[in-house]
Scaffold this motif. Sequence first.
Motif, PDB file in Angstrom:
ATOM      1  N   LEU A  14      37.761  -3.760  15.976  1.00 22.82           N
ATOM      2  CA  LEU A  14      37.130  -2.728  15.597  1.00 22.82           C
ATOM      3  C   LEU A  14      36.572  -3.577  14.464  1.00 22.82           C
ATOM      4  O   LEU A  14      37.252  -4.045  13.220  1.00 22.82           O
ATOM      5  N   VAL A  15      35.396  -4.667  14.275  1.00 22.51           N
ATOM      6  CA  VAL A  15      35.160  -5.203  13.086  1.00 22.51           C
ATOM      7  C   VAL A  15      34.392  -4.791  11.569  1.00 22.51           C
ATOM      8  O   VAL A  15      33.952  -5.398  11.005  1.00 22.51           O
ATOM      9  N   ALA A  16      33.183  -3.979  12.477  1.00 23.10           N
ATOM     10  CA  ALA A  16      32.027  -3.280  11.707  1.00 23.10           C
ATOM     11  C   ALA A  16      31.566  -1.735  12.086  1.00 23.10           C
ATOM     12  O   ALA A  16      32.136  -1.574  13.370  1.00 23.10           O
ATOM     13  N   ASN A  17      30.706  -1.797  11.580  1.00 22.27           N
ATOM     14  CA  ASN A  17      29.720  -0.809  11.452  1.00 22.27           C
ATOM     15  C   ASN A  17      28.682  -0.209  11.516  1.00 22.27           C
ATOM     16  O   ASN A  17      27.915  -1.621  10.789  1.00 22.27           O
ATOM     17  N   VAL A  18      27.944  -0.119  12.120  1.00 22.30           N
ATOM     18  CA  VAL A  18      26.035  -0.352  11.641  1.00 22.30           C
ATOM     19  C   VAL A  18      25.605   0.681  12.089  1.00 22.30           C
ATOM     20  O   VAL A  18      25.452   1.468  13.243  1.00 22.30           O
ATOM     21  N   ALA A  19      24.584   1.215  11.747  1.00 23.69           N
ATOM     22  CA  ALA A  19      24.148   2.274  11.396  1.00 23.69           C
ATOM     23  C   ALA A  19      22.748   2.549  11.329  1.00 23.69           C
ATOM     24  O   ALA A  19      21.938   1.749  10.440  1.00 23.69           O
ATOM     25  N   LEU A  20      21.575   3.410  11.897  1.00 24.25           N
ATOM     26  CA  LEU A  20      20.350   3.098  12.439  1.00 24.25           C
ATOM     27  C   LEU A  20      20.128   4.629  11.485  1.00 24.25           C
ATOM     28  O   LEU A  20      20.783   5.886  12.492  1.00 24.25           O
ATOM     29  N   LYS A  21      19.364   5.094  10.020  1.00 23.84           N
ATOM     30  CA  LYS A  21      19.014   6.343  10.025  1.00 23.84           C
ATOM     31  C   LYS A  21      18.005   6.975   9.374  1.00 23.84           C
ATOM     32  O   LYS A  21      17.273   5.968   8.803  1.00 23.84           O
ATOM     33  N   ARG A  22      18.141   8.034  10.627  1.00 22.87           N
ATOM     34  CA  ARG A  22      16.410   8.605  10.374  1.00 22.87           C
ATOM     35  C   ARG A  22      16.219   9.457  10.104  1.00 22.87           C
ATOM     36  O   ARG A  22      16.475  10.385   9.590  1.00 22.87           O
ATOM     37  N   GLY A  23      15.607   9.685   8.832  1.00 22.28           N
ATOM     38  CA  GLY A  23      15.185  11.175   7.669  1.00 22.28           C
ATOM     39  C   GLY A  23      14.310  12.522   8.174  1.00 22.28           C
ATOM     40  O   GLY A  23      14.710  12.783   8.641  1.00 22.28           O
ATOM     41  N   THR A  24      13.280  11.238   9.469  1.00 19.12           N
ATOM     42  CA  THR A  24      13.182  12.340   9.876  1.00 19.12           C
ATOM     43  C   THR A  24      12.466  11.775  11.497  1.00 19.12           C
ATOM     44  O   THR A  24      13.156  10.850  11.818  1.00 19.12           O
ATOM     45  N   PRO A  25      13.603  11.718  12.613  1.00 14.27           N
ATOM     46  CA  PRO A  25      13.179  11.644  14.284  1.00 14.27           C
ATOM     47  C   PRO A  25      11.888  11.427  14.695  1.00 14.27           C
ATOM     48  O   PRO A  25      11.190  12.430  14.049  1.00 14.27           O
ATOM     49  N   GLY A  26      11.439  10.952  14.594  1.00 12.95           N
ATOM     50  CA  GLY A  26      10.168  10.179  15.156  1.00 12.95           C
ATOM     51  C   GLY A  26       9.542   9.527  14.400  1.00 12.95           C
ATOM     52  O   GLY A  26       8.324   9.403  14.389  1.00 12.95           O
ATOM     53  N   GLY A  27       9.996   9.715  12.685  1.00 16.11           N
ATOM     54  CA  GLY A  27       9.393   9.423  11.953  1.00 16.11           C
ATOM     55  C   GLY A  27       9.024   7.248  11.646  1.00 16.11           C
ATOM     56  O   GLY A  27       9.634   7.253  12.987  1.00 16.11           O
ATOM     57  N   GLU A  28       8.153   7.110  10.845  1.00 14.67           N
ATOM     58  CA  GLU A  28       7.886   5.550  11.338  1.00 14.67           C
ATOM     59  C   GLU A  28       9.007   4.508  10.397  1.00 14.67           C
ATOM     60  O   GLU A  28       8.185   3.757   9.928  1.00 14.67           O
TER      61      GLU A  28
END
Length: 187
Positions: free
Chosen positions: A77-91
């Motif tokens: 394990l060398v890193a973490n990358v996260a995609l955060k979406r406040g609203t699922p389906g949002g722009e």
Amino acid sequence: MTVALDTPPTADGLLLRPFEDADAPALIEAYRDETLRRFTRIPLDSPEQAAHWLALQYDGWAAGTRYSFAVLDAGRLVANVALKRGTPGGETAEVGYWTAAPARGRGVAPRAVEAVTAWAFEAFAVDGLDGLRRIDLLHQVDNHASCRVAEKSGYAFREVLSALPPEFPLDGHRHARNRLDVPEAGR
């Protein structure tokens, strides 16, 4: 063409996959680094805290609000990358990441951020017309390494954000990448 959410992003020389319970010891080890701790908000010092952090990642996947990937190099394990979406389906969405100390300066973060960015724009396209249009990358103004990662990943500087203490004690930068942006070649 839309990518299935269970098809992980790909990056040259790195394996990206959702986190697993077995990652807890490596998470605790990564969080021993003072620099990483300085720029993250959730402490991770014990197996219980690691289990809590992992549960947050699993809950995010289930809710469609956070897609967090363990980034491995040669099985570590060398890193973490996260995609955060406040609203699922949002722009819009936000990408966040950290890199373990031994992996810094090796191009891990830009490759992983680029991979998740490309994955997200493809995975969340709706018939190529709507869906995810912009991803932001935010960091504190004193995190110069994150500024370089943003630039190398094709995220253009957009604005200075005012501090929001206590959670965000310093001003920040907002970098952004639009779905149709193409990163510069030869990074």
